[in-house]
Design an enzyme around this catalytic site. Structure first.
Site, mmCIF file in Angstrom:
data_model
loop_
_atom_site.group_PDB
_atom_site.id
_atom_site.type_symbol
_atom_site.label_atom_id
_atom_site.label_comp_id
_atom_site.label_asym_id
_atom_site.label_seq_id
_atom_site.Cartn_x
_atom_site.Cartn_y
_atom_site.Cartn_z
ATOM 1 N N GLY A 101 37.091 41.627 51.041
ATOM 2 C CA GLY A 101 37.579 41.229 49.713
ATOM 3 C C GLY A 101 38.255 39.868 49.779
ATOM 4 O O GLY A 101 39.237 39.603 49.068
ATOM 5 N N GLY A 117 39.014 37.655 46.565
ATOM 6 C CA GLY A 117 39.846 38.185 45.481
ATOM 7 C C GLY A 117 41.205 37.495 45.411
ATOM 8 O O GLY A 117 41.460 36.523 46.131
ATOM 9 N N GLN A 118 42.069 38.027 44.548
ATOM 10 C CA GLN A 118 43.360 37.363 44.319
ATOM 11 C C GLN A 118 44.190 37.267 45.600
ATOM 12 O O GLN A 118 44.727 36.212 45.919
ATOM 13 C CB GLN A 118 44.171 38.098 43.237
ATOM 14 C CG GLN A 118 45.405 37.308 42.793
ATOM 15 C CD GLN A 118 46.473 38.139 42.090
ATOM 16 O OE1 GLN A 118 46.408 39.361 42.050
ATOM 17 N NE2 GLN A 118 47.460 37.466 41.537
ATOM 18 N N ILE A 142 31.145 40.185 49.145
ATOM 19 C CA ILE A 142 29.894 40.813 48.711
ATOM 20 C C ILE A 142 29.127 39.805 47.849
ATOM 21 O O ILE A 142 29.749 38.931 47.224
ATOM 22 C CB ILE A 142 30.126 42.137 47.922
ATOM 23 C CG1 ILE A 142 31.116 41.925 46.774
ATOM 24 C CG2 ILE A 142 30.565 43.258 48.839
ATOM 25 C CD1 ILE A 142 31.205 43.094 45.815
ATOM 26 N N ASN A 183 30.321 44.826 52.788
ATOM 27 C CA ASN A 183 30.556 45.719 51.656
ATOM 28 C C ASN A 183 31.290 46.948 52.191
ATOM 29 O O ASN A 183 30.793 47.593 53.119
ATOM 30 C CB ASN A 183 29.186 46.094 51.056
ATOM 31 C CG ASN A 183 29.329 46.892 49.786
ATOM 32 O OD1 ASN A 183 30.322 47.604 49.603
ATOM 33 N ND2 ASN A 183 28.355 46.785 48.912
ATOM 34 N N TYR A 213 43.393 54.688 39.409
ATOM 35 C CA TYR A 213 43.873 53.700 40.384
ATOM 36 C C TYR A 213 45.013 54.304 41.208
ATOM 37 O O TYR A 213 45.020 54.234 42.441
ATOM 38 C CB TYR A 213 44.355 52.458 39.630
ATOM 39 C CG TYR A 213 44.881 51.337 40.485
ATOM 40 C CD1 TYR A 213 44.022 50.510 41.184
ATOM 41 C CD2 TYR A 213 46.253 51.092 40.573
ATOM 42 C CE1 TYR A 213 44.521 49.464 41.961
ATOM 43 C CE2 TYR A 213 46.747 50.048 41.336
ATOM 44 C CZ TYR A 213 45.877 49.237 42.023
ATOM 45 O OH TYR A 213 46.371 48.207 42.788
ATOM 46 N N LYS A 257 45.372 55.300 45.165
ATOM 47 C CA LYS A 257 46.418 54.690 46.002
ATOM 48 C C LYS A 257 47.208 55.767 46.761
ATOM 49 O O LYS A 257 47.520 55.594 47.937
ATOM 50 C CB LYS A 257 47.354 53.811 45.167
ATOM 51 C CG LYS A 257 46.719 52.499 44.726
ATOM 52 C CD LYS A 257 46.326 51.633 45.904
ATOM 53 C CE LYS A 257 45.497 50.430 45.538
ATOM 54 N NZ LYS A 257 44.894 49.747 46.698
HETATM 55 N N1 SER Z 1 48.509 44.664 39.939
HETATM 56 C C1 SER Z 1 47.864 45.943 39.942
HETATM 57 C C2 SER Z 1 47.367 46.307 38.605
HETATM 58 O O1 SER Z 1 47.954 45.853 37.645
HETATM 59 C C3 SER Z 1 48.799 47.009 40.415
HETATM 60 O O2 SER Z 1 48.841 47.066 41.778
HETATM 61 O O3 SER Z 1 46.449 47.046 38.505
#
Ligand code: SER
Length: 318
Positions: A8, A11-12, A35, A54, A143, A147
């Site tokens: 990744g 990504g950010q 990816i 991936n 999400y 986690k």
């Molecule tokens: N920054 C993430 C979100 O807003 C939380 O970990 O989904």
């Protein structure tokens, strides 16, 4: 930590972490895993190796880990909270099946694994103020479910197979290199872009909604320092609360207006994001991270705002 695979990497978090590790470990190989469709570009591509990795393909991970003699994997592939609500099965696949693929490779090839957890690992029944390290974790978002499961599975692989898994619970992350996408805390990045472009910002999170936030340099330092910490001092592993600031949209806007007084803010609350935000801590207690591996943030709202605005003005040519 010498040869590191970042899954990744575009990504950010990944885009900034890859560059930081390449600067700090010049003798190592820092592999930018990506990816197709999310290829590294510019400095990220030119400053070191890049490989298609991936998370959903265990063989691909095993091959890159063995070819580069990887000792540490940063597992940063994920769908953020609001996007995950739209695609729960895809979120499960990336976050959980991806994780088990990485943990299996780590077990076989003996590498350490960092998989971030989040303020999203908490839910409505969690104490919201000074959220303790060990507390109720019954999140309602997919999400959050992934986690919590990530934390548990990572601890399981440590306890059963001695895989060196470590993690922090990141607050919302604010940075100027790569935009987040589909998160509940994204507003705290977008508002800076709007302020600098002179546009009105339409905020999807309501006034008065407090969440933990952190500036990317502190988050990156946490991700590196925890992997370099002496594990003999750990009472926890997956995952540590880390905190630096907590604010709500009006406070953030006021901090930006000190430098850009013209910022205009209006609210169009997104019910999905608001519901998630309401269930997250207002402010986490990070005393265990401070005690067990010396965590300490450097930025507060004002110093972050000054730095963000300076960098974004250059980036946006303003
Ligand atoms: N920054 C993430 C979100 O807003 C939380 O970990 O989904």
């Amino acid at each position: 930590m010498k040869n590191v695979l970042i899954i990744g990497s575009t990504g950010q978090i990944g885009s900034d972490l890859t560059m930081k590790l390449r600067r700090e470990i010049p003798e190592g190989k820092i592999i930018a895993g990506y990816i197709p469709g999310f290829e590294p570009k510019g400095e990220l591509l030119e400053s070191g190796p890049a490989e298609v990795v991936n998370v959903c393909d265990g063989k691909q991970i095993a091959d890159v880990v063995s070819r580069y003699k990887v000792d540490t994997v940063y597992n940063l592939a994920a769908l953020l909270s609001a996007t995950a609500e739209k695609f729960p099965l895809k979120a499960w696949d990336i976050q959980m099946n991806g994780l088990i693929n990485i943990l299996e490779v780590a077990r076989e090839q003996k590498c350490a694994v960092f998989t971030p957890s989040s303020i999203g690992a908490f839910g409505p029944s969690t104490p919201h103020v000074n959220t303790p390290q060990d507390t109720i974790q019954r999140p309602k978002s997919i999400y959050g479910v992934t986690k919590v499961a990530t934390e548990l599975l990572s601890d399981y692989y440590f306890n059963k197979y001695a895989v060196d898994t470590r993690s922090v619970r990141f607050p919302g992350l604010i940075s100027y290199t790569t935009l987040p996408g589909g998160g509940t805390t994204d507003y705290a990045v977008e508002i800076y872009y709007a302020a600098i472009k002179g546009e009105e910002y339409v905020c999807p999170i309501g006034a008065g909604t407090y969440m933990d936030m952190m500036y990317m340099p502190d988050a990156l330092r946490a991700a590196v320092e925890i992997m370099q910490a002496d594990p003999d001092k750990f009472e926890h592993r997956n995952s540590f609360n880390i905190a630096s600031m907590s604010f709500e949209p009006e406070e953030l806007a006021a901090a930006i207006r000190k430098y850009i007084p013209t910022l205009k803010l209006r609210y169009e609350v997104d019910p999905v994001r608001q519901h998630i935000a309401n269930s997250w801590p207002d402010k986490m207690d990070d005393s265990c991270a401070r005690k067990e591996w010396g965590w300490k943030p450097e930025y507060d709202l004002d110093s972050m705002t000054r730095d963000m605005i300076g960098h974004l003005k250059i980036k946006l040519g303003k």
